[in-house]
Enzyme design. Sequence first.
Site, mmCIF file in Angstrom:
data_model
loop_
_atom_site.group_PDB
_atom_site.id
_atom_site.type_symbol
_atom_site.label_atom_id
_atom_site.label_comp_id
_atom_site.label_asym_id
_atom_site.label_seq_id
_atom_site.Cartn_x
_atom_site.Cartn_y
_atom_site.Cartn_z
ATOM 1 C CG ASP A 1 44.520 -3.364 15.245
ATOM 2 O OD1 ASP A 1 43.380 -3.661 15.667
ATOM 3 O OD2 ASP A 1 44.743 -3.158 14.044
ATOM 4 C CB CYS B 1 43.311 -6.336 13.600
ATOM 5 S SG CYS B 1 43.213 -7.335 12.101
ATOM 6 C CB THR C 1 39.739 -7.350 8.378
ATOM 7 O OG1 THR C 1 41.169 -7.493 8.405
ATOM 8 C CG2 THR C 1 39.336 -6.030 7.739
ATOM 9 C CG HIS D 1 38.430 -30.951 10.376
ATOM 10 N ND1 HIS D 1 37.694 -30.736 9.233
ATOM 11 C CD2 HIS D 1 37.691 -31.810 11.130
ATOM 12 C CE1 HIS D 1 36.559 -31.431 9.294
ATOM 13 N NE2 HIS D 1 36.543 -32.086 10.443
ATOM 14 C CG HIS E 1 41.362 -34.209 10.756
ATOM 15 N ND1 HIS E 1 41.051 -33.607 9.552
ATOM 16 C CD2 HIS E 1 40.228 -34.808 11.187
ATOM 17 C CE1 HIS E 1 39.772 -33.820 9.270
ATOM 18 N NE2 HIS E 1 39.251 -34.554 10.242
#
Length: 145
Positions: A7, A64, A66, A97, A133
């Site tokens: 964004d 973005c 955060t 993992h 995993h």
Amino acid sequence: MIAIGSDHGGYALKERIIRHLKEAGIPCEDLGCHSTESCDYPVYGHAVAQAVAEGRCEKGIVVCTTGIGIAISANRHPGIRCALCADTLTARLTRLHNDANMLALGGGVVGENLALEIVNVFLNTPFSGEARHQRRIDLIEKADK
């Protein structure tokens, strides 16, 4: 092929990552946005996740401010395992993992140099293939059905 999107809050870092990938000879597909004009992160998180889920692109990178909202948006797609990383250790471990196929970054949280190192680690770390995993990934994928 790496799908990449952001964004407006992640635009500058996305552009830098694209240059970095091109310099390394890694093909990428820019799915937007294309300016710093305010826009909605789910549009771009969905676009990148769709490209990865459909197999058009091997992995995806989303940015973005955060990294949180765009990661949540991407993870709404079956088959997508998008990990928000702010350091190289989590980038390495999510590949080893979780076999994460998408990386989310916070353009307002992670500096450019660190972000490029995170991208390098994410793209160059293979899935370990360990049974424990894989069993956990299978359980994650089962929830999509």
